[in-house]
Design a protein around this motif. Structure first.
Motif, PDB file in Angstrom:
ATOM      1  N   PRO A 158       0.777  -1.243   0.000  1.00  0.00           N
ATOM      2  CA  PRO A 158       0.000   0.000   0.000  1.00  0.00           C
ATOM      3  C   PRO A 158       0.810   1.295   0.000  1.00  0.00           C
ATOM      4  CG  PRO A 158       0.166  -0.840   2.232  1.00  0.00           C
ATOM      5  CD  PRO A 158       0.920  -1.811   1.349  1.00  0.00           C
ATOM      6  N   ASP A 159       2.142   1.234   0.108  1.00  0.00           N
ATOM      7  CA  ASP A 159       2.875   2.485   0.316  1.00  0.00           C
ATOM      8  C   ASP A 159       4.114   2.639  -0.585  1.00  0.00           C
ATOM      9  OD1 ASP A 159       3.576   4.918   1.335  1.00  0.00           O
ATOM     10  OD2 ASP A 159       3.677   4.254   3.423  1.00  0.00           O
ATOM     11  N   PRO A 160       3.911   2.692  -1.897  1.00  0.00           N
ATOM     12  CA  PRO A 160       5.076   2.794  -2.793  1.00  0.00           C
ATOM     13  C   PRO A 160       5.881   4.080  -2.579  1.00  0.00           C
ATOM     14  CG  PRO A 160       3.001   3.065  -4.023  1.00  0.00           C
ATOM     15  CD  PRO A 160       2.647   2.594  -2.647  1.00  0.00           C
ATOM     16  N   ASP A 161       5.192   5.217  -2.447  1.00  0.00           N
ATOM     17  CA  ASP A 161       5.935   6.479  -2.272  1.00  0.00           C
ATOM     18  C   ASP A 161       6.722   6.470  -0.965  1.00  0.00           C
ATOM     19  OD1 ASP A 161       5.117   7.732  -4.652  1.00  0.00           O
ATOM     20  OD2 ASP A 161       3.247   8.423  -3.732  1.00  0.00           O
ATOM     21  N   GLY A 162       6.110   5.963   0.110  1.00  0.00           N
ATOM     22  CA  GLY A 162       6.775   5.944   1.417  1.00  0.00           C
ATOM     23  C   GLY A 162       8.041   5.101   1.395  1.00  0.00           C
ATOM     24  N   VAL A 163       7.974   3.957   0.705  1.00  0.00           N
ATOM     25  CA  VAL A 163       9.146   3.076   0.630  1.00  0.00           C
ATOM     26  C   VAL A 163      10.269   3.744  -0.162  1.00  0.00           C
ATOM     27  CG1 VAL A 163      10.004   0.930  -0.425  1.00  0.00           C
ATOM     28  CG2 VAL A 163       7.959   0.887   1.014  1.00  0.00           C
ATOM     29  N   VAL A 164       9.913   4.332  -1.292  1.00  0.00           N
ATOM     30  CA  VAL A 164      10.958   4.983  -2.108  1.00  0.00           C
ATOM     31  C   VAL A 164      11.551   6.174  -1.356  1.00  0.00           C
ATOM     32  CG1 VAL A 164      11.377   6.297  -4.237  1.00  0.00           C
ATOM     33  CG2 VAL A 164      10.119   4.135  -4.318  1.00  0.00           C
ATOM     34  N   GLU A 165      10.699   6.941  -0.689  1.00  0.00           N
ATOM     35  CA  GLU A 165      11.208   8.071   0.107  1.00  0.00           C
ATOM     36  C   GLU A 165      12.222   7.599   1.154  1.00  0.00           C
ATOM     37  OE1 GLU A 165       8.220  10.429   2.147  1.00  0.00           O
ATOM     38  OE2 GLU A 165       7.442  11.036   0.186  1.00  0.00           O
ATOM     39  N   ARG A 166      11.887   6.515   1.837  1.00  0.00           N
ATOM     40  CA  ARG A 166      12.796   5.990   2.858  1.00  0.00           C
ATOM     41  C   ARG A 166      14.111   5.537   2.231  1.00  0.00           C
ATOM     42  NH1 ARG A 166      11.090   7.222   6.224  1.00  0.00           N
ATOM     43  NH2 ARG A 166       9.778   5.881   7.489  1.00  0.00           N
ATOM     44  N   LEU A 167      14.042   4.847   1.085  1.00  0.00           N
ATOM     45  CA  LEU A 167      15.269   4.368   0.437  1.00  0.00           C
ATOM     46  C   LEU A 167      16.131   5.536  -0.039  1.00  0.00           C
ATOM     47  CD1 LEU A 167      13.955   1.265  -1.571  1.00  0.00           C
ATOM     48  CD2 LEU A 167      15.149   1.289   0.629  1.00  0.00           C
ATOM     49  N   VAL A 168      15.493   6.612  -0.475  1.00  0.00           N
ATOM     50  CA  VAL A 168      16.244   7.819  -0.864  1.00  0.00           C
ATOM     51  C   VAL A 168      16.933   8.407   0.363  1.00  0.00           C
ATOM     52  CG1 VAL A 168      15.990  10.219  -1.665  1.00  0.00           C
ATOM     53  CG2 VAL A 168      14.779   8.365  -2.861  1.00  0.00           C
ATOM     54  N   GLU A 169      16.155   8.484   1.463  1.00  0.00           N
ATOM     55  CA  GLU A 169      16.653   9.048   2.723  1.00  0.00           C
ATOM     56  C   GLU A 169      17.923   8.346   3.223  1.00  0.00           C
ATOM     57  OE1 GLU A 169      12.943   9.692   5.104  1.00  0.00           O
ATOM     58  OE2 GLU A 169      14.209   8.745   6.631  1.00  0.00           O
ATOM     59  N   ILE A 170      17.978   7.024   3.045  1.00  0.00           N
ATOM     60  CA  ILE A 170      19.118   6.260   3.569  1.00  0.00           C
ATOM     61  C   ILE A 170      20.159   5.963   2.479  1.00  0.00           C
ATOM     62  CG2 ILE A 170      17.758   5.239   5.447  1.00  0.00           C
ATOM     63  CD1 ILE A 170      17.584   2.669   3.781  1.00  0.00           C
ATOM     64  N   ASP A 171      19.989   6.597   1.304  1.00  0.00           N
ATOM     65  CA  ASP A 171      20.956   6.426   0.201  1.00  0.00           C
ATOM     66  C   ASP A 171      21.081   4.984  -0.264  1.00  0.00           C
ATOM     67  OD1 ASP A 171      21.804   9.012  -0.343  1.00  0.00           O
ATOM     68  OD2 ASP A 171      23.200   9.019   1.358  1.00  0.00           O
ATOM     69  N   ALA A 172      19.985   4.237  -0.259  1.00  0.00           N
ATOM     70  CA  ALA A 172      20.046   2.843  -0.718  1.00  0.00           C
ATOM     71  C   ALA A 172      20.312   2.815  -2.222  1.00  0.00           C
ATOM     72  CB  ALA A 172      18.736   2.138  -0.414  1.00  0.00           C
ATOM     73  N   ILE A 173      21.135   1.845  -2.638  1.00  0.00           N
ATOM     74  CA  ILE A 173      21.347   1.680  -4.073  1.00  0.00           C
ATOM     75  C   ILE A 173      20.964   0.261  -4.471  1.00  0.00           C
ATOM     76  CG2 ILE A 173      23.135   3.443  -4.364  1.00  0.00           C
ATOM     77  CD1 ILE A 173      25.198   1.239  -4.200  1.00  0.00           C
ATOM     78  N   GLY A 174      20.519   0.090  -5.715  1.00  0.00           N
ATOM     79  CA  GLY A 174      20.084  -1.238  -6.106  1.00  0.00           C
ATOM     80  C   GLY A 174      19.705  -1.354  -7.559  1.00  0.00           C
ATOM     81  N   VAL A 175      18.831  -2.316  -7.812  1.00  0.00           N
ATOM     82  CA  VAL A 175      18.464  -2.650  -9.185  1.00  0.00           C
ATOM     83  C   VAL A 175      16.942  -2.709  -9.337  1.00  0.00           C
ATOM     84  CG1 VAL A 175      20.585  -3.922  -9.710  1.00  0.00           C
ATOM     85  CG2 VAL A 175      18.664  -5.129  -8.641  1.00  0.00           C
TER      86      VAL A 175
END
Ligand code: ZN
Length: 244
Positions: free
Chosen positions: A40-57
């Motif tokens: 239910p929370d695509p924007d929230g997850v992406v925001e969090r990953l941006v916040e913590i500088d996560a990198i991936g594929v």
């Protein structure tokens, strides 16, 4: 260097936050795709990953949310969730998903969602496909998701071995080439509903290090309620509590 490896978060921010709290201080967070879809929370997850500088594929659900042809292979519930995701995500989320590569090599590790030869589609569920994965990587080791089942394939002299990837299991990466699946943060499918992830302890001096699988409980009811409230298929809420 301590790295948290997360896969198949699937728009489940409650599970993601439980994992981040559980893992504590790390030097990096890597993700293996399917950041969105189902939950239910695509924007929230992406925001969090941006916040913590996560990198991936990129995963197949990320590609589907961007309007890719991947949606054609989805079952009706996954398709409905992908269409819902595409309709609700903010432009910044779309842009972030669009920038994800299909594969990435960092040091000794190749990162893909599915398999090295077919990152958006192939499930690594047989020893034959695992062997092809080792052949398809220029790096010593690899990380993949997509199946939502934590698992470790290791390349032994005469065969492919499968190693224990249950909660608390540790694999020594100096022993063999390894192709590791952290399991799923947001929708585990191995019968254990707790969020699953992997911690890599890599020795920057050259020794390979270790991989340790971890599980953590999160507030499943809260996420299930949010899935129903969003009008997403009820089965996507129900399956979280059984881990299938
Ligand atoms: Zn997935």
């Amino acid at each position: 260097m301590r790295i948290a490896v997360l896969s198949d978060i699937h728009s489940n921010l409650v599970a993601l936050d439980a994992v981040l709290e559980d893992v504590g201080v790390v030097d990096a967070v890597w993700h293996l795709g399917d950041v969105v879809g189902y939950g239910p929370d695509p924007d929230g997850v992406v925001e969090r990953l941006v916040e913590i500088d996560a990198i991936g594929v990129r995963g197949n659900h990320d590609a589907a949310a961007l309007g890719g042809p991947e949606i054609e292979w989805f079952n009706p519930e996954a398709r409905r969730a992908a269409e819902w995701t595409a309709a609700v995500i903010r432009p910044a989320t779309t842009e972030w998903l669009r920038a994800l590569p299909e594969r990435r090599a960092i040091g000794d590790m190749t990162l893909v969602h599915g398999s090295p030869r077919d990152p958006l589609r192939e499930y690594v569920t047989t020893l034959e496909v695992a062997r092809a994965a080792f052949d398809g990587m220029a790096t010593e080791h690899g990380l993949h998701g997509h199946t939502h089942v934590p698992l470790a394939y290791v390349l032994e002299p005469t065969r492919i071995g499968i190693k224990d990837a249950r909660d608390g299991s540790t694999l020594d990466l100096a022993d063999h080439r390894a192709f590791l699946n952290p399991g799923s943060v947001g929708q585990p499918r191995d019968g254990d509903p707790r969020a699953s992830y992997l911690v890599l302890d890599l020795d920057v001096a050259g020794a390979a290090g270790t991989a340790t699988w971890q599980r953590v409980e999160y507030d499943i009811d809260r996420v299930a309620d949010a899935i129903r409230a969003a009008g997403l298929p009820a089965r996507l809420a129900d399956r979280l509590s059984v881990g299938l």
